[in-house]
Write a protein that holds these residues in place. Structure first.
Motif, PDB file in Angstrom:
ATOM      1  N   GLN A  72       0.833  -1.208   0.000  1.00  0.00           N
ATOM      2  CA  GLN A  72       0.000   0.000   0.000  1.00  0.00           C
ATOM      3  C   GLN A  72       0.866   1.257   0.000  1.00  0.00           C
ATOM      4  O   GLN A  72       0.601   2.204  -0.751  1.00  0.00           O
ATOM      5  N   ALA A  73       1.907   1.292   0.826  1.00  0.00           N
ATOM      6  CA  ALA A  73       2.755   2.472   0.943  1.00  0.00           C
ATOM      7  C   ALA A  73       3.528   2.737  -0.342  1.00  0.00           C
ATOM      8  O   ALA A  73       3.624   3.880  -0.806  1.00  0.00           O
ATOM      9  N   ILE A  74       4.093   1.691  -0.932  1.00  0.00           N
ATOM     10  CA  ILE A  74       4.887   1.883  -2.146  1.00  0.00           C
ATOM     11  C   ILE A  74       3.997   2.217  -3.329  1.00  0.00           C
ATOM     12  O   ILE A  74       4.346   3.064  -4.169  1.00  0.00           O
ATOM     13  N   ASP A  75       2.831   1.618  -3.409  1.00  0.00           N
ATOM     14  CA  ASP A  75       1.886   1.988  -4.473  1.00  0.00           C
ATOM     15  C   ASP A  75       1.456   3.448  -4.320  1.00  0.00           C
ATOM     16  O   ASP A  75       1.294   4.168  -5.317  1.00  0.00           O
ATOM     17  N   ALA A  76       1.270   3.897  -3.078  1.00  0.00           N
ATOM     18  CA  ALA A  76       0.895   5.289  -2.841  1.00  0.00           C
ATOM     19  C   ALA A  76       2.017   6.229  -3.267  1.00  0.00           C
ATOM     20  O   ALA A  76       1.761   7.300  -3.852  1.00  0.00           O
ATOM     21  N   ALA A  77       3.260   5.854  -2.991  1.00  0.00           N
ATOM     22  CA  ALA A  77       4.399   6.666  -3.411  1.00  0.00           C
ATOM     23  C   ALA A  77       4.467   6.757  -4.926  1.00  0.00           C
ATOM     24  O   ALA A  77       4.684   7.841  -5.495  1.00  0.00           O
ATOM     25  N   ALA A  78       4.261   5.635  -5.600  1.00  0.00           N
ATOM     26  CA  ALA A  78       4.267   5.621  -7.060  1.00  0.00           C
ATOM     27  C   ALA A  78       3.132   6.471  -7.612  1.00  0.00           C
ATOM     28  O   ALA A  78       3.301   7.190  -8.609  1.00  0.00           O
ATOM     29  N   GLY A  79       1.998   6.412  -6.959  1.00  0.00           N
ATOM     30  CA  GLY A  79       0.864   7.222  -7.391  1.00  0.00           C
ATOM     31  C   GLY A  79       1.136   8.706  -7.235  1.00  0.00           C
ATOM     32  O   GLY A  79       0.755   9.516  -8.091  1.00  0.00           O
ATOM     33  N   HIS A  80       1.805   9.070  -6.150  1.00  0.00           N
ATOM     34  CA  HIS A  80       2.109  10.480  -5.893  1.00  0.00           C
ATOM     35  C   HIS A  80       3.072  11.039  -6.938  1.00  0.00           C
ATOM     36  O   HIS A  80       2.871  12.152  -7.442  1.00  0.00           O
ATOM     37  N   PHE A  81       4.112  10.261  -7.247  1.00  0.00           N
ATOM     38  CA  PHE A  81       5.157  10.762  -8.141  1.00  0.00           C
ATOM     39  C   PHE A  81       4.973  10.335  -9.596  1.00  0.00           C
ATOM     40  O   PHE A  81       5.676  10.810 -10.477  1.00  0.00           O
ATOM     41  N   GLY A  82       4.071   9.405  -9.838  1.00  0.00           N
ATOM     42  CA  GLY A  82       3.888   8.906 -11.194  1.00  0.00           C
ATOM     43  C   GLY A  82       4.849   7.802 -11.579  1.00  0.00           C
ATOM     44  O   GLY A  82       4.938   7.424 -12.752  1.00  0.00           O
ATOM     45  N   GLY A  83       5.556   7.248 -10.606  1.00  0.00           N
ATOM     46  CA  GLY A  83       6.484   6.158 -10.870  1.00  0.00           C
ATOM     47  C   GLY A  83       7.589   6.141  -9.830  1.00  0.00           C
ATOM     48  O   GLY A  83       7.677   7.023  -8.968  1.00  0.00           O
ATOM     49  N   ILE A  84       8.447   5.123  -9.904  1.00  0.00           N
ATOM     50  CA  ILE A  84       9.570   4.971  -8.971  1.00  0.00           C
ATOM     51  C   ILE A  84      10.790   4.511  -9.763  1.00  0.00           C
ATOM     52  O   ILE A  84      10.700   3.605 -10.598  1.00  0.00           O
ATOM     53  N   ASP A  85      11.943   5.121  -9.475  1.00  0.00           N
ATOM     54  CA  ASP A  85      13.199   4.737 -10.118  1.00  0.00           C
ATOM     55  C   ASP A  85      14.066   3.847  -9.235  1.00  0.00           C
ATOM     56  O   ASP A  85      14.702   2.908  -9.722  1.00  0.00           O
ATOM     57  N   VAL A  86      14.126   4.168  -7.947  1.00  0.00           N
ATOM     58  CA  VAL A  86      15.028   3.482  -7.022  1.00  0.00           C
ATOM     59  C   VAL A  86      14.270   3.141  -5.743  1.00  0.00           C
ATOM     60  O   VAL A  86      13.514   3.979  -5.228  1.00  0.00           O
ATOM     61  N   VAL A  87      14.471   1.933  -5.246  1.00  0.00           N
ATOM     62  CA  VAL A  87      13.938   1.532  -3.935  1.00  0.00           C
ATOM     63  C   VAL A  87      15.110   1.147  -3.046  1.00  0.00           C
ATOM     64  O   VAL A  87      15.931   0.300  -3.427  1.00  0.00           O
ATOM     65  N   ILE A  88      15.196   1.781  -1.872  1.00  0.00           N
ATOM     66  CA  ILE A  88      16.236   1.455  -0.897  1.00  0.00           C
ATOM     67  C   ILE A  88      15.572   0.825   0.322  1.00  0.00           C
ATOM     68  O   ILE A  88      14.824   1.482   1.051  1.00  0.00           O
TER      69      ILE A  88
END
Length: 278
Positions: A72-88
């Motif tokens: 849920q948290a990572i999907d929300a982050a992707a939704g906010h920014f329109g995508g994700i490049d790096v996950v740490i």
């Protein structure tokens, strides 16, 4: 060519811890867009404010022991920014205690946060990172290679992270996704303060004042991580002088991978595999 951080969307778990805070600041200074995730909602909100609270810094809460909450948290982050490049995957805990004294539930908690939490974080992040041929990075430790007494739970979790990332790297390289692990020695954080306040930890590592167990500055670890991301490294060792013991266990790994695991066969095996339910 360097993988520049400016404009990249970076998800960071364990963002309010010592290393997490330092990494967030360093990434922000290089122009990265940050999705900061941790357990404490108020601490995350304060961290977002400290970095300017602009459109390029977003915060959320997550417990890496829960698959549903991580997804849920990572999907929300992707939704906010329109995508994700790096996950740490940075969330982690440490305890110094021998097998004869350690409570079984404490062992389970260390493994669940340090190892299972990385797996959940990567699994949730992969669909987004895969779309951008990005980078998955796990914070492991030199404990993956140097196995101290009173740390069977911790060394097992960190060695597991290293091994898991080697396996996942083979699965996702066909997608253009890179996978790395970070292996620092002891460095100054609040977690390390707990070790230094523990008589057992002081006895085992000599107070981390010198020799093999001497601490390195937090800034040195952060610099190593930033360099590792910019070059999408598989193995990041801090300090670099520890490179030999870190690399020795994997001396034959590249040969075995090249001979034993072809990308087309891996893709076919993935297509045939089930989801692990019985």
């Amino acid at each position: 060519m360097a993988y520049e951080l400016a404009g990249r969307v970076v998800v960071l778990t364990g963002s309010t811890g010592g290393l997490g805070r330092a990494l967030a600041s360093a990434l922000h200074a290089r122009g990265a867009r940050l999705a900061l995730l941790d357990l404490d909602q108020e601490a995350v909100a304060a961290q977002v404010r400290s970095l300017g609270a602009g459109a390029d810094v977003w915060g959320g809460t997550v417990d890496v022991r829960s698959w549903a909450k991580v997804e849920q948290a990572i999907d929300a982050a992707a939704g906010h920014f329109g995508g994700i490049d790096v996950v740490i995957a940075n969330a982690g805990i440490a305890i110094a205690s021998p097998m004869e004294k350690l409570a079984p539930e404490a062992f389970d908690r260390v493994i669940d946060v340090n190892l299972n939490g990385v797996w959940r974080t990567f699994k949730a992040g992969l669909p987004h990172v895969g779309q951008r041929q990005g980078y998955l990075l796990a914070i492991s430790s030199m404990a993956a290679f140097v196995h101290s007494p009173l740390q069977a739970h911790y060394t097992a979790s960190k060695a597991g992270v290293w091994a898991m990332c080697d396996s996942v790297r083979l699965e996702v390289r066909r997608l253009g996704v890179s996978v790395g692990t970070v292996h620092p020695t002891f460095f100054a954080t609040a977690m390390m303060d707990e070790v230094l306040a523990d008589p057992a930890g002081v006895k085992i590592w000599g107070g981390n004042r010198g020799g093999l167990w001497k601490m390195v500055p937090l800034e040195q670890v952060v610099a190593g991580v930033i360099d590792g991301i910019r070059h999408r490294r598989e193995l990041i060792v801090v300090p670099r002088r520890n490179g030999f013991p870190a690399r020795a266990p994997g001396f034959f790994r590249r040969f075995v991978e090249r001979v034993g695991f072809r990308d087309d066969e891996i893709a076919q095996a993935i297509a045939l595999a089930g989801d692990g339910r019985r």
